[in-house]
Design an enzyme around this catalytic site. Sequence first.
Site, PDB file in Angstrom:
ATOM      1  N   TYR A 153       0.849  -1.197   0.000  1.00 62.72           N
ATOM      2  CA  TYR A 153       0.000   0.000   0.000  1.00 62.72           C
ATOM      3  C   TYR A 153       0.887   1.251   0.000  1.00 62.72           C
ATOM      4  O   TYR A 153       0.678   2.190  -0.783  1.00 62.72           O
ATOM      5  CB  TYR A 153      -0.909  -0.019   1.231  1.00 62.72           C
ATOM      6  CG  TYR A 153      -1.746   1.242   1.411  1.00 62.72           C
ATOM      7  CD1 TYR A 153      -2.881   1.463   0.639  1.00 62.72           C
ATOM      8  CD2 TYR A 153      -1.393   2.214   2.356  1.00 62.72           C
ATOM      9  CE1 TYR A 153      -3.649   2.608   0.802  1.00 62.72           C
ATOM     10  CE2 TYR A 153      -2.154   3.360   2.530  1.00 62.72           C
ATOM     11  CZ  TYR A 153      -3.284   3.550   1.753  1.00 62.72           C
ATOM     12  OH  TYR A 153      -4.040   4.690   1.906  1.00 62.72           O
ATOM     13  N   LYS A 157       1.299   4.407  -2.719  1.00 60.30           N
ATOM     14  CA  LYS A 157       1.090   5.824  -2.410  1.00 60.30           C
ATOM     15  C   LYS A 157       2.350   6.649  -2.694  1.00 60.30           C
ATOM     16  O   LYS A 157       2.245   7.831  -3.052  1.00 60.30           O
ATOM     17  CB  LYS A 157       0.610   5.989  -0.970  1.00 60.30           C
ATOM     18  CG  LYS A 157      -0.802   5.420  -0.749  1.00 60.30           C
ATOM     19  CD  LYS A 157      -1.842   6.101  -1.636  1.00 60.30           C
ATOM     20  CE  LYS A 157      -3.259   5.632  -1.393  1.00 60.30           C
ATOM     21  NZ  LYS A 157      -4.244   6.347  -2.222  1.00 60.30           N
TER      22      LYS A 157
HETATM   23  N1  LIG Z   1      -8.783   6.442   5.655  1.00 59.25           N
HETATM   24  C1  LIG Z   1      -7.507   6.783   5.816  1.00 59.25           C
HETATM   25  O1  LIG Z   1      -6.981   6.777   6.939  1.00 59.25           O
HETATM   26  C2  LIG Z   1      -6.675   7.202   4.623  1.00 59.25           C
HETATM   27  C3  LIG Z   1      -5.420   7.748   4.895  1.00 59.25           C
HETATM   28  C4  LIG Z   1      -4.614   8.141   3.829  1.00 59.25           C
HETATM   29  C5  LIG Z   1      -5.075   8.015   2.546  1.00 59.25           C
HETATM   30  N2  LIG Z   1      -6.299   7.469   2.312  1.00 59.25           N
HETATM   31  C6  LIG Z   1      -6.711   7.362   0.912  1.00 59.25           C
HETATM   32  O2  LIG Z   1      -7.893   8.089   0.734  1.00 59.25           O
HETATM   33  C7  LIG Z   1      -8.654   7.528  -0.336  1.00 59.25           C
HETATM   34  C8  LIG Z   1     -10.070   7.268   0.159  1.00 59.25           C
HETATM   35  O3  LIG Z   1      -9.955   6.379   1.259  1.00 59.25           O
HETATM   36  P1  LIG Z   1     -11.163   6.113   2.289  1.00 59.25           P
HETATM   37  O4  LIG Z   1     -10.550   5.983   3.616  1.00 59.25           O
HETATM   38  O5  LIG Z   1     -12.247   7.076   2.041  1.00 59.25           O
HETATM   39  O6  LIG Z   1     -11.553   4.635   1.799  1.00 59.25           O
HETATM   40  P2  LIG Z   1     -12.984   3.921   1.679  1.00 59.25           P
HETATM   41  O7  LIG Z   1     -12.658   2.483   1.563  1.00 59.25           O
HETATM   42  O8  LIG Z   1     -13.898   4.383   2.744  1.00 59.25           O
HETATM   43  O9  LIG Z   1     -13.542   4.476   0.282  1.00 59.25           O
HETATM   44  C9  LIG Z   1     -12.897   4.155  -0.923  1.00 59.25           C
HETATM   45  C10 LIG Z   1     -13.899   4.280  -2.054  1.00 59.25           C
HETATM   46  O10 LIG Z   1     -13.189   4.017  -3.275  1.00 59.25           O
HETATM   47  C11 LIG Z   1     -13.970   3.120  -4.063  1.00 59.25           C
HETATM   48  N3  LIG Z   1     -13.071   2.326  -4.910  1.00 59.25           N
HETATM   49  C12 LIG Z   1     -12.114   1.476  -4.487  1.00 59.25           C
HETATM   50  N4  LIG Z   1     -11.503   0.908  -5.533  1.00 59.25           N
HETATM   51  C13 LIG Z   1     -12.099   1.406  -6.654  1.00 59.25           C
HETATM   52  C14 LIG Z   1     -11.914   1.194  -8.030  1.00 59.25           C
HETATM   53  N5  LIG Z   1     -10.998   0.319  -8.487  1.00 59.25           N
HETATM   54  N6  LIG Z   1     -12.669   1.895  -8.901  1.00 59.25           N
HETATM   55  C15 LIG Z   1     -13.620   2.749  -8.456  1.00 59.25           C
HETATM   56  N7  LIG Z   1     -13.866   2.984  -7.150  1.00 59.25           N
HETATM   57  C16 LIG Z   1     -13.101   2.318  -6.254  1.00 59.25           C
HETATM   58  C17 LIG Z   1     -14.724   2.259  -3.065  1.00 59.25           C
HETATM   59  O11 LIG Z   1     -15.863   1.675  -3.632  1.00 59.25           O
HETATM   60  C18 LIG Z   1     -15.031   3.262  -1.961  1.00 59.25           C
HETATM   61  O12 LIG Z   1     -16.269   3.904  -2.152  1.00 59.25           O
HETATM   62  C19 LIG Z   1      -7.904   6.273  -0.759  1.00 59.25           C
HETATM   63  O13 LIG Z   1      -7.097   6.555  -1.882  1.00 59.25           O
HETATM   64  C20 LIG Z   1      -7.051   5.977   0.446  1.00 59.25           C
HETATM   65  O14 LIG Z   1      -5.886   5.220   0.106  1.00 59.25           O
HETATM   66  C21 LIG Z   1      -7.112   7.065   3.316  1.00 59.25           C
END
Ligand SMILES: NC(=O)c1ccc[n+]([C@@H]2O[C@H](COP(=O)([O-])OP(=O)(O)OC[C@H]3O[C@@H](n4cnc5c(N)ncnc54)[C@H](O)[C@@H]3O)[C@@H](O)[C@H]2O)c1
Length: 258
Positions: A153, A157
Site C-alpha cells: 500500500y 502511495k
Molecule cells: N482512511 C484513511 O486513513 C486514509 C489515509 C490516507 C489516505 N487514504 C486514501 O484516501 C482515499 C479514500 O480512502 P477512504 O478511507 O475514504 O476509503 P474507503 O474504503 O472508505 O472508500 C474508498 C472508495 O473508493 C472506491 N473504490 C475502491 N476501488 C475502486 C476502483 N478500483 N474503482 C472505483 N472505485 C473504487 C470504493 O468503492 C469506496 O467507495 C484512498 O485513496 C485511500 O488510500 C485514506
Amino acid sequence: MADLDGRAIVVTGAARGIGAALARGLAAAGASVALADRDLDGARAVADEIGGRAIALSVEVTERATVRAMIATTVAAFGRLDVVFNNAGIVETRDFLEISESDWRRMLDVNALGCLIGMQEAARRMIDQGGGGKIVNTASIAGRQGSPALAHYSASKFAVVSLTQSGARALATHGITVNAICPGVVETGMWDIIDRGYQEQGLTEEPGEAFRTLAARAVLGRPSQPADLVGIATFLASPGSDFMTGQSLVVDGGIVMQ
Ligand SMILES: NC(=O)c1ccc[n+]([C@@H]2O[C@H](COP(=O)([O-])OP(=O)(O)OC[C@H]3O[C@@H](n4cnc5c(N)ncnc54)[C@H](O)[C@@H]3O)[C@@H](O)[C@H]2O)c1
C-alpha cells in the site's frame, strides 16, 4: 467558503469515506460535482443527499474505457471539466515477508495505475477544451514513510506522490496543475480492513486498537474525520492554488512532519 461557483468537478471513490466528504464539501462551496465509484448505489445515495447538480457515475478506475465514459458524462452534464480528484483507493495489510506478486499487482493496479489513468484522461479532456484545469490525487502519509504491515500500500502511495510530481512537470505547458493530498489516520471503512489485518497478524489484540493507537500519534490530539480534508481540497480546486503544482500536502493532525 463559496469560491468554487460554476466549477465542474469529478471525485472518484465518492460513494463513502473521504471521497464522499470531499464531494459534499466541494458542492457546498458551489461546485457541480460528479461522484464516481465502482459502488454506483453508494455514489447515488451521496449524490441524492447533496442534491442540486450532483450526479452519480459508475467507474472502475483501472479500466480506461470506464474512466473515459466518466469524463464524457461529466462534460455532457456540466458542459466542461475543471477539476478531477483521483481519490479511489484500496488498502490491505500483509506481513512484509508474505506479500505475493498478486497482492502487489492488485494494489499497484488500483492505487497507482488507476491514478495514472485518471490523470491522463482528465488531462486529455482539459487539453481538448483549450487547456487549464486542476488534478488532485489522494496519496497518504504512507506515501511519505514506509510501513511494516502495509508495504505494498505504501509503495502504491509513493507512486501517487511521484505521479503527482511527474504530471505537474508534464502538464504545466497546458496550464494544468497537479497536486496531492496526504491524509493521515482518517476514520473511514478503510480502517475496518486495516484493523482486522493488524489483529490477524497479531500486531493488535482488540477491534479498533490499530486505529486508536495510530490515530493517537496526531499531535492535534484527536482522530481525523473525512471532513478534515475538505479545506485543503477546496483550496486545491480553487483559484487560490493556481501557482502551486507538484506538491503533496500532508493534512494529518501532525503525525508526519517533514
Ligand atoms: N482512511 C484513511 O486513513 C486514509 C489515509 C490516507 C489516505 N487514504 C486514501 O484516501 C482515499 C479514500 O480512502 P477512504 O478511507 O475514504 O476509503 P474507503 O474504503 O472508505 O472508500 C474508498 C472508495 O473508493 C472506491 N473504490 C475502491 N476501488 C475502486 C476502483 N478500483 N474503482 C472505483 N472505485 C473504487 C470504493 O468503492 C469506496 O467507495 C484512498 O485513496 C485511500 O488510500 C485514506
